[in-house]
Design a protein around this motif. Structure first.
Motif, PDB file in Angstrom:
ATOM      1  N   ARG A  52       0.722  -0.936   0.106  1.00 42.10           N
ATOM      2  CA  ARG A  52       0.075   0.202  -0.031  1.00 42.10           C
ATOM      3  C   ARG A  52       0.995   1.253   0.020  1.00 42.10           C
ATOM      4  O   ARG A  52       0.502   2.139  -0.775  1.00 42.10           O
ATOM      5  N   ASP A  53       1.905   1.460   1.119  1.00 41.81           N
ATOM      6  CA  ASP A  53       2.754   2.604   0.902  1.00 41.81           C
ATOM      7  C   ASP A  53       3.482   2.919  -0.222  1.00 41.81           C
ATOM      8  O   ASP A  53       3.551   3.681  -0.871  1.00 41.81           O
ATOM      9  N   VAL A  54       4.236   1.423  -0.481  1.00 42.37           N
ATOM     10  CA  VAL A  54       5.276   1.879  -1.721  1.00 42.37           C
ATOM     11  C   VAL A  54       4.796   1.834  -3.117  1.00 42.37           C
ATOM     12  O   VAL A  54       4.996   2.771  -3.791  1.00 42.37           O
ATOM     13  N   TYR A  55       3.628   1.294  -3.246  1.00 41.44           N
ATOM     14  CA  TYR A  55       3.213   0.956  -4.768  1.00 41.44           C
ATOM     15  C   TYR A  55       1.835   1.972  -4.667  1.00 41.44           C
ATOM     16  O   TYR A  55       1.739   2.792  -5.722  1.00 41.44           O
ATOM     17  N   THR A  56       0.828   1.614  -3.967  1.00 42.28           N
ATOM     18  CA  THR A  56      -0.470   2.585  -4.231  1.00 42.28           C
ATOM     19  C   THR A  56      -0.309   4.108  -3.923  1.00 42.28           C
ATOM     20  O   THR A  56      -0.625   4.992  -4.419  1.00 42.28           O
ATOM     21  N   PHE A  57       0.425   4.409  -2.782  1.00 46.23           N
ATOM     22  CA  PHE A  57       0.512   5.877  -2.266  1.00 46.23           C
ATOM     23  C   PHE A  57       1.867   6.371  -3.244  1.00 46.23           C
ATOM     24  O   PHE A  57       1.960   7.593  -3.977  1.00 46.23           O
ATOM     25  N   LEU A  58       3.163   5.865  -3.001  1.00 44.35           N
ATOM     26  CA  LEU A  58       4.239   6.448  -3.312  1.00 44.35           C
ATOM     27  C   LEU A  58       4.727   6.231  -4.966  1.00 44.35           C
ATOM     28  O   LEU A  58       5.746   6.918  -5.248  1.00 44.35           O
ATOM     29  N   HIS A  59       4.136   5.618  -5.522  1.00 41.83           N
ATOM     30  CA  HIS A  59       4.192   5.487  -7.003  1.00 41.83           C
ATOM     31  C   HIS A  59       3.492   6.560  -7.553  1.00 41.83           C
ATOM     32  O   HIS A  59       3.808   6.875  -8.904  1.00 41.83           O
ATOM     33  N   LEU A  60       2.688   7.506  -7.093  1.00 39.46           N
ATOM     34  CA  LEU A  60       1.700   8.326  -7.617  1.00 39.46           C
ATOM     35  C   LEU A  60       2.578   9.339  -7.879  1.00 39.46           C
ATOM     36  O   LEU A  60       2.454  10.114  -9.071  1.00 39.46           O
ATOM     37  N   PRO A  61       3.358   9.835  -7.095  1.00 36.74           N
ATOM     38  CA  PRO A  61       4.399  11.091  -7.282  1.00 36.74           C
ATOM     39  C   PRO A  61       5.291  10.775  -8.683  1.00 36.74           C
ATOM     40  O   PRO A  61       5.745  11.662  -9.120  1.00 36.74           O
TER      41      PRO A  61
END
Length: 363
Positions: A243-252
């Motif tokens: 969730r943190d690395v892919y769902t959230f931090l790939h957006l930037p």
């Protein structure tokens, strides 16, 4: 490409924020089905029908993106159609999870919580916002995005599953490379209809080098260690990491590429249009900030991913990201081609310095 076009049509701070909101909504839809596709087969049974329906909804969403802030000027209420299809996608995602895991009480509890906190309230806000225009619409939609993302984070990792870490990481890597590819396509779009000049050729190569440096950073320094860490994690810890690395931090990362594509597109159009612009003219406005700021956002996103996955403190990435984000005012006082060339050099240098800091790249 549609989000970049939405920005390029009216490159103002208001449209920049609005395009960011639209990108966040589109990203959320894609992430929902990336999670679903990791735990169920998509080519058989009733799920095939669900996914075909979802594909139709996504197609309509993509077609309405260019008019999503037009207030229904094109004959339909494009913002409302966009929102209704977005809501249908979110509901289809939860329904598919429910019917494919009939005996999973823990997952069903999470689905109910998600529907009540992360789907229904944001959808209501999006519907309300679709009847407004300008800053009012954008700020209401922004509130919906913040509620949605915040609710998913608060829900935690309980109930969701991640069966194949390699497949999950690969899906996100493909999105990054598609975004980088679209940034190169933007170069061709920018100079379409103009005769090639030395300035156009030089700017095109510099834009390509920026994309190549970001590709190198992600696929050799960020993506592979993140996938290894995800594969090593188990249970809810794996879910939270994904969730943190892919769902959230790939957006930037994706957002940074979109912004950079906007800056490169505007700059090359300016260089190619010799009848209206001088070759030494700087880039101005949102495009000037986007040119370097997009790279800065990408670098900061990469730094955050490395930090979350337990890598060394990414000093080179963090410093490079901050410098690029702050470089917008300077870009407005430098000839556009020189600014793009300097950005290519700085990006390559940051990637190289981080490579030495992080150690040998993966084979």
């Amino acid at each position: 490409m549609q989000v970049t076009a939405l920005l390029a049509e009216d490159p103002t701070p208001m449209r920049l924020l609005g395009a960011g909101v639209v990108l966040a909504l589109l990203w959320w839809c894609w992430c929902c089905f990336a999670w679903l596709g990791n735990v169920v087969r998509a080519d058989t049974g009733p799920l095939l029908g669900v996914l075909l329906t979802a594909m139709a909804a996504v197609l309509v969403v993509s077609l309405t993106v260019p008019e999503v802030f037009a207030g229904g000027e094109g004959g339909i209420n494009a913002p409302l159609v966009f929102v209704l299809c977005y809501g249908a996608l979110r509901v289809l995602h939860l329904v598919a999870y429910w019917v494919t895991h009939p005996g999973d009480d823990r997952l069903h509890a999470t689905i109910r919580a998600t529907a009540l906190t992360s789907v229904a309230p944001p959808f209501v806000l999006l519907v309300i916002g679709s009847f407004f225009t300008g800053w009012t619409q954008i700020l209401i939609w922004l509130a919906a995005v913040l509620v949605d993302y915040g609710a998913i984070y608060a829900t935690g990792g309980s109930g969701w599953r991640l069966a194949a870490p390699g497949h999950f990481a690969e899906r996100h890597g493909l999105i990054v490379i598609i975004a980088l590819g679209e940034s190169i396509v933007a170069i061709g779009v920018a100079v379409r209809g103009y005769s090639p000049t030395y300035g156009v050729l030089a700017g095109s190569v510099a834009g390509l080098l920026v994309s190549a440096a970001l590709w190198r950073l992600y696929f050799r320094r960020v993506g592979e260690p993140a996938e290894e860490r995800l594969a090593a994690a188990e249970g809810d810890a794996r879910t939270r990491l994904a969730r943190d690395v892919y769902t959230f931090l790939h957006l930037p990362l994706v957002g940074g590429v979109v912004l950079t594509a906007l800056g490169v597109k505007q700059l090359l159009h300016q260089v190619a249009d010799t009848g209206h612009y001088d070759l030494a003219e700087p880039l101005h406005g949102v495009g000037a900030w986007a040119l370097a700021g997009g790279v800065g956002l990408f670098l900061l996103g990469a730094a955050a991913i490395r930090s979350r996955t337990g890598g060394r403190p990414p000093a080179a990435l963090a410093a490079g990201g901050v410098v690029c984000l702050a470089a917008g005012p300077a870009v407005e006082h430098v000839p556009g081609l020189a600014a793009l060339g300097a950005l290519a050099v700085v990006t390559a240098a940051v990637v190289g310095l981080y490579g030495r800091e992080a150690g040998p790249a993966r084979a």
